[in-house]
Design a protein around this motif. Structure first.
Motif, PDB file in Angstrom:
ATOM      1  N   THR A 188      -7.969  -1.068  15.482  1.00  0.00           N
ATOM      2  CA  THR A 188      -9.062  -1.266  14.534  1.00  0.00           C
ATOM      3  C   THR A 188      -8.647  -0.732  13.170  1.00  0.00           C
ATOM      4  N   GLU A 189      -9.359  -1.172  12.128  1.00  0.00           N
ATOM      5  CA  GLU A 189      -9.104  -0.661  10.778  1.00  0.00           C
ATOM      6  C   GLU A 189      -9.297   0.850  10.722  1.00  0.00           C
ATOM      7  N   GLU A 190     -10.291   1.342  11.446  1.00  0.00           N
ATOM      8  CA  GLU A 190     -10.569   2.775  11.441  1.00  0.00           C
ATOM      9  C   GLU A 190      -9.393   3.558  12.037  1.00  0.00           C
ATOM     10  N   GLN A 191      -8.865   3.061  13.156  1.00  0.00           N
ATOM     11  CA  GLN A 191      -7.708   3.711  13.757  1.00  0.00           C
ATOM     12  C   GLN A 191      -6.498   3.655  12.818  1.00  0.00           C
ATOM     13  N   GLU A 192      -6.275   2.483  12.242  1.00  0.00           N
ATOM     14  CA  GLU A 192      -5.132   2.316  11.342  1.00  0.00           C
ATOM     15  C   GLU A 192      -5.223   3.288  10.178  1.00  0.00           C
ATOM     16  N   CYS A 193      -6.396   3.417   9.605  1.00  0.00           N
ATOM     17  CA  CYS A 193      -6.603   4.316   8.469  1.00  0.00           C
ATOM     18  C   CYS A 193      -6.332   5.759   8.882  1.00  0.00           C
ATOM     19  N   ALA A 194      -6.946   6.202   9.971  1.00  0.00           N
ATOM     20  CA  ALA A 194      -6.817   7.593  10.408  1.00  0.00           C
ATOM     21  C   ALA A 194      -5.369   7.929  10.747  1.00  0.00           C
ATOM     22  N   ARG A 195      -4.687   7.016  11.440  1.00  0.00           N
ATOM     23  CA  ARG A 195      -3.316   7.301  11.866  1.00  0.00           C
ATOM     24  C   ARG A 195      -2.344   7.247  10.681  1.00  0.00           C
ATOM     25  N   ALA A 196      -2.601   6.365   9.742  1.00  0.00           N
ATOM     26  CA  ALA A 196      -1.760   6.311   8.543  1.00  0.00           C
ATOM     27  C   ALA A 196      -1.914   7.587   7.726  1.00  0.00           C
ATOM     28  N   LEU A 197      -3.130   8.092   7.623  1.00  0.00           N
ATOM     29  CA  LEU A 197      -3.357   9.334   6.887  1.00  0.00           C
ATOM     30  C   LEU A 197      -2.693  10.522   7.584  1.00  0.00           C
ATOM     31  N   GLU A 198      -2.782  10.555   8.918  1.00  0.00           N
ATOM     32  CA  GLU A 198      -2.133  11.636   9.662  1.00  0.00           C
ATOM     33  C   GLU A 198      -0.624  11.573   9.463  1.00  0.00           C
ATOM     34  N   HIS A 199      -0.079  10.381   9.495  1.00  0.00           N
ATOM     35  CA  HIS A 199       1.360  10.180   9.264  1.00  0.00           C
ATOM     36  C   HIS A 199       1.754  10.663   7.871  1.00  0.00           C
ATOM     37  N   LEU A 200       0.960  10.322   6.856  1.00  0.00           N
ATOM     38  CA  LEU A 200       1.267  10.740   5.493  1.00  0.00           C
ATOM     39  C   LEU A 200       1.239  12.265   5.375  1.00  0.00           C
ATOM     40  N   GLU A 201       0.197  12.884   5.907  1.00  0.00           N
ATOM     41  CA  GLU A 201       0.095  14.341   5.766  1.00  0.00           C
ATOM     42  C   GLU A 201       1.199  15.041   6.564  1.00  0.00           C
ATOM     43  N   THR A 202       1.578  14.484   7.709  1.00  0.00           N
ATOM     44  CA  THR A 202       2.695  15.060   8.463  1.00  0.00           C
ATOM     45  C   THR A 202       3.998  14.925   7.677  1.00  0.00           C
ATOM     46  N   THR A 203       4.185  13.777   7.023  1.00  0.00           N
ATOM     47  CA  THR A 203       5.378  13.588   6.193  1.00  0.00           C
ATOM     48  C   THR A 203       5.438  14.639   5.093  1.00  0.00           C
ATOM     49  N   ILE A 204       4.322  14.889   4.448  1.00  0.00           N
ATOM     50  CA  ILE A 204       4.266  15.908   3.401  1.00  0.00           C
ATOM     51  C   ILE A 204       4.615  17.280   3.975  1.00  0.00           C
ATOM     52  N   ALA A 205       4.060  17.589   5.137  1.00  0.00           N
ATOM     53  CA  ALA A 205       4.311  18.886   5.758  1.00  0.00           C
ATOM     54  C   ALA A 205       5.792  19.085   6.051  1.00  0.00           C
ATOM     55  N   PHE A 206       6.456  18.043   6.567  1.00  0.00           N
ATOM     56  CA  PHE A 206       7.854  18.181   6.938  1.00  0.00           C
ATOM     57  C   PHE A 206       8.791  18.093   5.730  1.00  0.00           C
ATOM     58  N   GLU A 207       8.347  17.470   4.657  1.00  0.00           N
ATOM     59  CA  GLU A 207       9.144  17.451   3.430  1.00  0.00           C
ATOM     60  C   GLU A 207       8.973  18.740   2.637  1.00  0.00           C
ATOM     61  N   GLY A 208       7.834  19.438   2.868  1.00  0.00           N
ATOM     62  CA  GLY A 208       7.530  20.645   2.107  1.00  0.00           C
ATOM     63  C   GLY A 208       6.617  20.305   0.950  1.00  0.00           C
ATOM     64  N   PRO A 209       5.317  20.581   1.070  1.00  0.00           N
ATOM     65  CA  PRO A 209       4.366  20.199   0.012  1.00  0.00           C
ATOM     66  C   PRO A 209       4.783  20.700  -1.368  1.00  0.00           C
ATOM     67  N   GLU A 210       5.406  21.877  -1.420  1.00  0.00           N
ATOM     68  CA  GLU A 210       5.782  22.455  -2.709  1.00  0.00           C
ATOM     69  C   GLU A 210       6.939  21.718  -3.366  1.00  0.00           C
ATOM     70  N   THR A 211       7.531  20.733  -2.655  1.00  0.00           N
ATOM     71  CA  THR A 211       8.620  19.940  -3.239  1.00  0.00           C
ATOM     72  C   THR A 211       8.155  18.562  -3.701  1.00  0.00           C
ATOM     73  N   VAL A 212       6.913  18.196  -3.418  1.00  0.00           N
ATOM     74  CA  VAL A 212       6.445  16.834  -3.683  1.00  0.00           C
ATOM     75  C   VAL A 212       5.674  16.777  -4.998  1.00  0.00           C
ATOM     76  N   ALA A 213       6.203  16.031  -5.952  1.00  0.00           N
ATOM     77  CA  ALA A 213       5.563  15.885  -7.251  1.00  0.00           C
ATOM     78  C   ALA A 213       4.464  14.844  -7.230  1.00  0.00           C
ATOM     79  N   ALA A 214       4.720  13.711  -6.567  1.00  0.00           N
ATOM     80  CA  ALA A 214       3.791  12.583  -6.678  1.00  0.00           C
ATOM     81  C   ALA A 214       3.803  11.723  -5.428  1.00  0.00           C
ATOM     82  N   ILE A 215       2.675  11.103  -5.179  1.00  0.00           N
ATOM     83  CA  ILE A 215       2.564   9.977  -4.263  1.00  0.00           C
ATOM     84  C   ILE A 215       2.217   8.773  -5.112  1.00  0.00           C
ATOM     85  N   ILE A 216       3.013   7.718  -5.003  1.00  0.00           N
ATOM     86  CA  ILE A 216       2.730   6.492  -5.739  1.00  0.00           C
ATOM     87  C   ILE A 216       2.416   5.368  -4.759  1.00  0.00           C
ATOM     88  N   LEU A 217       1.329   4.674  -5.008  1.00  0.00           N
ATOM     89  CA  LEU A 217       0.903   3.538  -4.205  1.00  0.00           C
ATOM     90  C   LEU A 217       0.465   2.405  -5.121  1.00  0.00           C
TER      91      LEU A 217
END
Length: 451
Positions: A188-217
């Motif tokens: 469902t769209e709801e699942q896709e949205c929630a899982r994509a957001l979890e994936h994004l935040e996990t990516t930030i966590a593993f990259e190190g939030p203090e190293t990330v300047a921008a997200i561009i979409l």
């Protein structure tokens, strides 16, 4: 205007092109560019006198069509008064263009840095984000396109990046939501949205939030297939950026200035980024122009600290005069509202009806004058009509589809397994229906390759 055939002149144009013009994104000996004799409104024509309805809006930039008389007149008047002037000065056309753009951008994006196009707008937006935060990395999505210059092509998420990607640009890619081809096994769209957001935040966590300047979409990814973000996704990305002190950049180069039936696609989602890039429709491509709309907070970073960037032609008077005229035309003629109405009342119903009749159409998606059809070999398995990044014989089905469209007077915008429906935003209803009828015929050719 009635085109007058002139094959001899066309042959001369074609010969000079083939002898001297080096074309972008092309193997030079394998292309056969059409020699164009003229254009007006939603049509252009070749030297044989054949007219084409432009369902590609040039490269999705002629939002008010070709040769709008008020914009042509504004360019002529500006050229007679002041053809050019350096960017360090206050110039009427530049100031007025900035004012009109800032009136329409969301939130407090009231400062405008002018560039020559969309790619360098992205370059400067990311430079601003890195300088503002003092951080090196940028996160961007697969299935995206942000431009052909070095940083812009590295944040791009499609195969055009590969040849220039040395892995040293400080870019990390992630998957944005796209339910039809979900990377998250969502139903469902709801699942896709929630899982994509979890994936994004996990990516930030593993990259190190203090190293990330921008997200561009891209607010709505354009070239990659007009994938409408699910409800709540962009707002939640905004919250994630705020949580970690990351600059949120929206790329509206293709989606902006009426294309989505709103001035900016961000208006559809009630979201305000920190930086927004624009180009293309800002002046219908009549003279090259792009820019970055900047929030108050980021502008304040450079209040007493020089911004280390600029362009010789930043805010060129001819380009800005064209922008002023274009924005005024769009407001006076109700072009944005027209695009919204035709999208809802004509394009969407027609495309959904085509999808019911043509097995090659896997999905219809879009808004305003910004639509895409996902073409497939098999609706059940969703196997693409051609393989990813197909060339040569492997791309035959899409090539045959495009050839059929052109044979019936429709110039399509095709990319991999998709055909876009992106005519000028002020296309007439009759022209739109003419183009949709030609699209119907071309889809019958695509159907021949389905299983």
């Amino acid at each position: 205007m009635t085109p007058q055939p002139s094959p001899q002149a066309g042959a001369a144009v074609k010969a000079a092109d083939r002898a001297h013009v080096f074309h972008s994104w092309s193997a030079q000996e394998l292309i056969d560019p059409l020699a164009v004799a003229g254009a007006e409104g939603s049509h252009f024509w070749d030297y044989e006198g054949k007219r084409y309805l432009d369902f590609s809006s040039g490269l999705v930039y002629t939002n008010i069509g070709y040769q709008h008389p008020k914009v042509v007149a504004a360019i002529q008047e500006q050229a007679a008064r002041m053809t050019t002037f350096a960017p360090a000065f206050a110039v009427e056309a530049r100031s007025e263009a900035a004012r009109l753009i800032a009136e329409r951008t969301p939130g407090d994006l009231d400062k405008i840095f002018f560039t020559n196009g969309g790619a360098d707008a992205v370059e400067h937006a990311l430079r601003m984000a890195r300088l503002h935060t003092g951080r090196p990395k940028v996160l961007s999505a697969y299935r995206s396109y942000h431009g052909g210059t070095q940083q812009a092509v590295n944040v791009t998420g499609d195969p055009r990046r590969w040849a220039s990607d040395s892995g040293t640009a400080g870019v990390v890619h992630f998957w944005a939501p796209f339910l039809y081809r979900s990377r998250f096994y969502a139903e469902t769209e709801e699942q896709e949205c929630a899982r994509a957001l979890e994936h994004l935040e996990t990516t930030i966590a593993f990259e190190g939030p203090e190293t990330v300047a921008a997200i561009i979409l891209e607010t709505i990814p354009g070239t990659a297939g007009i994938m409408m973000p699910p409800a709540g996704y962009l707002a939640r990305v905004r919250e994630i950026c705020d949580k970690y002190g990351i600059v949120f950049v929206l790329d509206e180069v293709m989606a902006g200035f009426g294309r989505t039936g709103t001035w900016f696609a961000a208006d559809l989602y009630d979201v305000v980024p920190d930086l927004m890039t624009f180009a293309k429709g800002v002046n219908s491509g009549y003279v090259p122009l792009g820019g970055v709309a900047i929030s108050a907070e980021i502008a304040a970073t450079f209040a007493e600290r020089p911004y280390p960037g600029g362009l010789t032609y930043s805010g060129h008077p001819l380009a800005c005069a064209a922008a002023v005229a274009t924005i005024n035309v769009m407001a006076e003629e109700g072009v944005v509202e027209h695009a919204a109405r035709l999208g809802a009342e004509v394009v969407e119903p027609a495309l959904r009806e085509l999808a019911e009749r043509h097995p090659s159409v896997g999905e219809v998606r879009g808004t305003g004058m910004f639509w895409a059809l996902e073409l497939v070999r098999n609706r059940e398995t969703r196997e693409p009509l051609v393989p990813y990044n197909a060339t040569g014989q492997a791309a035959t089905p899409m090539s045959a589809f495009a050839a059929s469209a052109k044979a019936h007077g429709l110039w399509p915008f095709v990319n991999m397994n998709r055909t876009h429906v992106v005519p000028p935003c002020n296309v007439s209803e009759a022209e739109l229906k003419e183009g949709l009828a030609a699209l119907d015929t071309a889809l019958s050719v695509a159907d021949e390759y389905t299983q």
